[in-house]
Design a protein around this motif. Structure first.
Motif, short mmCIF file in Angstrom:
data_model
loop_
_atom_site.label_atom_id
_atom_site.label_comp_id
_atom_site.label_asym_id
_atom_site.label_seq_id
_atom_site.Cartn_x
_atom_site.Cartn_y
_atom_site.Cartn_z
N SER A 233 39.85 47.78 45.38
CA SER A 233 41.16 48.31 44.97
C SER A 233 41.65 49.36 45.96
CB SER A 233 41.08 48.90 43.57
OG SER A 233 40.08 49.90 43.49
N TYR A 234 40.75 50.13 46.52
CA TYR A 234 41.14 51.16 47.48
C TYR A 234 41.66 50.52 48.76
CZ TYR A 234 41.04 55.54 50.10
OH TYR A 234 41.39 56.65 50.84
N TYR B 165 45.20 49.24 48.11
CA TYR B 165 46.18 50.33 48.08
C TYR B 165 46.53 50.80 49.49
CZ TYR B 165 48.45 54.62 46.48
OH TYR B 165 49.35 55.62 46.23
N SER C 72 49.07 51.07 40.74
CA SER C 72 49.81 51.79 41.78
C SER C 72 50.00 50.91 43.02
CB SER C 72 49.08 53.08 42.16
OG SER C 72 48.99 53.95 41.04
N SER C 73 48.97 50.14 43.35
CA SER C 73 49.06 49.23 44.50
C SER C 73 50.16 48.20 44.29
CB SER C 73 47.72 48.51 44.72
OG SER C 73 46.67 49.42 44.94
N LEU D 52 44.64 52.58 39.96
CA LEU D 52 44.85 52.38 41.39
C LEU D 52 45.44 51.01 41.68
CD1 LEU D 52 44.59 53.60 44.17
CD2 LEU D 52 42.24 52.73 44.29
N CYS E 69 48.76 48.39 51.42
CA CYS E 69 50.17 48.50 51.05
C CYS E 69 50.86 49.62 51.83
CB CYS E 69 50.30 48.76 49.55
SG CYS E 69 49.80 47.36 48.51
N GLY F 27 50.45 57.57 42.78
CA GLY F 27 49.26 56.75 42.96
C GLY F 27 48.31 57.27 44.00
#
Length: 497
Positions: free
Chosen positions: A132-133, A136, A55-56, A52, A139, A265
Motif C-alpha cells: 500500500s505504501y 501511495y 488515500s491512494s 492509506l 500516485c 493521506g
C-alpha cells in the motif's frame, strides 16, 4: 506495532492454590489475553492500511482531474492527444516507478543522495514497507509527471512525452523525494540531519512534487518554444482559450477531491495517539486539521483570484479562478499539517498573487504554458515552502515529526531562522537538480528532432496528425485546415489560431 504480552510465569504468582493449578490457570488466561491482544494489533494494521489505500485511490483520481483540466484548457483539435499523454503518465510511471523509482526514493539503508535497495519491490512486504505504501508513493510520482505534461501541450511530439515521463518518474523525482522524505535523506526531518539541525518540513510536497513537476514543465516549455500564434509581431500575448470550460471545472473539482488524499493521506496512518491513550485528541485530529487547512487555502486563493483579476482585467474569469484555487492547494501542501487554519487563509491569499504575478512575467518574456503549470505548481509551490518556514507551529511540528528535541519551527511563531534557511536551500537544490536533469533532457530531445511537431501538424492539430482523427465531430476543423492552406511562408504571429 508491538502487542502487550501476558507472562504466565509472572501471573501464576498471584493465583492461589497449588503451584500446578496456578500455572495452568495463568497459561490459560495469558493465552487468551495474548490472542485478543494480537487481534487488536492485526486490526490496527488493517485500519492503517485501509486508510492509506483509500488515500491512494483519492490521489490516483487526480489523474482524471489532470486529464479533464488539460483537455478543457487546450484547443479542441488537441483533445485526444493531451488526454492520451495523461494516461501514459500513469502507465509509464507505474512501470518505471516499480522498477527503479521506489528504490531510488526509499530503498534503505542508503546514502543521503539516493536509495539503493528494493528494486522491483524486492523483499516486499517487510516491517518497513507494505504494498500500500508503494501504491501511495507511485500516485505522487505520476502527479509530478502530470503537472509537466500541461506545460508542453499542443506542440510536442508524442515520443517526447514517453521519454520525459519515464525519466521523471523513474529517476528525477525519486531522487528529490529521497532527499526530503526518506529517513536516510540528507535533508529529511525524520532524522537529525546536517541541514541546520532541522531538516525540511515539506509534509505532502509543495517542493517535492509541485516544484519538481513545475520546474520540469518550465524547461520543457522554454526549450520547445511557444505555440504558433501565441505572440504577435509586437510580442504581445494573444489569448488562446481552451475549448471547454466545463472540462476545466470538472477537472478542478476532481483535483480538489483528490487533494484530500494527497495532504491528509500523507500521515500514512491514522491510529496513533498524541500523549496517553483514551484521549479524544490524536493523529485523527491532525488529519482533520490538515483537511481543513487544505480547504481554506484553496478557497481563499480562489476568491482572491476572482476579485484580483476582476480589478486587473475587468471581468470574472472562470479559468483564472480554477487555477487560483489549485495554486492555493499547491502552496498549502507543504505545511498543511503543521499550521493553524487562520494561517492557511494567509497562505491562500498570497498564493493567488504569486500566480497572478508569475503569469504577468510569463507574458512579458513570451513564455507559453497552456496550463500555467510552471507558474502554478513551481511558483505557488515555492511560496508554500517559504510559508511553512514562517508559520509552522511548534506543537504541531513536534507531533508530526517527533523524536528530535529542539526541532526548529516557524520564524513568525518564535522558532528562529533555521527552518527558513533549510527551506531556502530546498528551493535552490530542487531548481538546480531539475534544471540540470530535465533541462538537459529536453535540450537533447530537441537536438535529436524528437521534441516539437512540424508546423503543418501543429496547424492541423495533433489529434488528426498523430491519433487518427479528432475527438469531436466539428466543422471548425475543416475551416482551420483551409485557413492554414491559404497562408504562404507563414511565420510566428501571422498564422491563424
Amino acid at each position: 506495532m508491538a502487542s502487550t504480552v501476558c507472562s504466565a510465569a509472572n501471573l501464576s504468582t498471584f493465583l492461589g492454590g497449588s503451584a500446578t493449578n496456578a500455572t495452568a490457570a495463568a497459561e490459560y488466561i495469558c493465552n487468551n489475553f495474548n490472542a485478543v491482544s494480537n487481534k487488536f494489533v492485526d486490526t490496527s494494521f488493517a485500519v492503517d492500511t485501509t486508510y492509506l489505500l483509500f488515500s491512494s485511490y483519492l490521489v490516483f483520481s487526480m489523474q482524471l482531474g489532470f486529464a479533464m483540466l488539460c483537455a478543457g484548457s487546450v484547443r479542441a483539435k488537441n483533445t485526444m492527444n493531451i488526454m492520451l499523454t495523461n494516461v501514459l503518465d500513469a502507465a509509464a510511471g507505474g512501470l518505471f516507478y516499480y522498477l527503479f523509482g521506489f528504490a531510488f526514493s526509499f530503498g534503505s539503508p542508503s546514502n543521503g543522495f539516493i536509495g539503493r535497495h528494493d528494486f522491483g519491490l524486492k523483499n516486499f512486504p517487510s516491517e518497513s514497507f507494505d504494498y500500500s505504501y508503494f501504491l501511495y508513493q507511485w500516485c505522487f510520482a505520476i502527479a509530478a509527471a502530470g503537472i509537466t505534461s500541461g506545460s508542453i501541450a499542443e506542440r510536442t511530439q508524442f515520443v517526447a512525452y514517453l521519454i520525459y515521463s519515464s525519466v521523471l518518474t523513474g529517476f528525477v523525482y525519486p531522487v528529490v523525494s529521497h532527499w526530503f522524505w526518506s529517513a536516510d535523506g540528507w535533508a529529511s526531518p525524520a532524522a537529525q540531519t546536517l541541514l541546520f539541525g532541522s531538516g525540511v518540513v515539506d509534509f505532502a510536497g509543495s517542493g517535492v512534487v509541485h516544484m519538481v513537476g513545475g520546474i520540469a514543465g518550465l524547461w520543457g516549455a522554454l526549450v520547445v518554444g511557444p505555440r504558433i500564434g501565441k505572440f504577435d509581431h509586437s510580442g504581445k500575448s494573444v489569448t488562446m482559450r481552451g475549448h471547454s470550460g466545463t472540462l476545466v471545472v470538472l477537472g478542478t473539482f476532481l483535483l480538489w477531491c483528490g487533494w484530500y488524499g494527497f495532504n491528509p493521506g500523507s500521515f500514512v496512518n491514522i491510529l496513533k495517539n498524541y500523549g496517553k491513550s483514551g484521549s479524544y485528541y490524536g493523529q485523527w485530529s491532525a488529519i482533520g486539521r490538515t483537511a481543513v487547512t487544505t480547504t481554506l487555502a484553496g478557497c481563499t486563493a480562489a476568491l482572491t483570484t476572482l476579485f484580483g483579476k476582476r480589478l486587473l482585467v475587468g471581468h470574472w474569469n472562470l479559468t483564472d479562478v480554477c487555477n487560483g484555487l489549485l495554486g492555493g492547494f499547491a502552496a498549502i501542501t507543504g505545511g498543511c499539517s503543521v499550521v493553524d487554519p487562520w494561517a492557511a487563509v494567509i497562505c491562500g491569499f498570497f498564493a493567488a498573487w504569486v500566480l497572478i504575478g508569475f503569469n504577468k512575467l510569463a507574458d512579458r518574456f513570451q513564455y507559453d504554458d497552456p496550463l500555467e503549470a510552471a507558474q502554478l505548481h513551481a511558483g505557488c509551490g515555492a511560496w508554500g515552502i517559504i510559508f511553512t518556514a514562517l508559520f509552522a507551529k511548534k506543537e504541531y511540528v513536534n507531533e508530526v515529526y517527533p523524536g528530535v528535541p529542539g526541532r526548529s519551527y516557524g520564524v513568525l511563531m518564535g522558532g528562529g531562522g533555521r527552518l527558513l534557511a533549510a527551506h531556502l536551500v530546498q528551493i535552490m537544490v530542487i531548481v538546480l537538480w531539475v534544471s540540470v536533469t530535465m533541462g538537459t533532457l529536453f535540450w537533447m530531445l530537441r537536438k535529436l528532432g524528437l521534441l516539437r511537431i512540424s508546423l503543418e501538424d501543429e496547424m492541423a492539430g495533433m489529434d488528426l496528425t498523430s491519433h487518427g482523427g479528432y475527438a469531436y465531430d466539428d466543422n471548425d476543423y475543416d475551416k482551420t485546415l483551409e485557413m492554414g492552406k491559404k497562408v504562404e511562408n507563414p511565420s510566428p504571429g501571422t498564422l491563424p489560431v
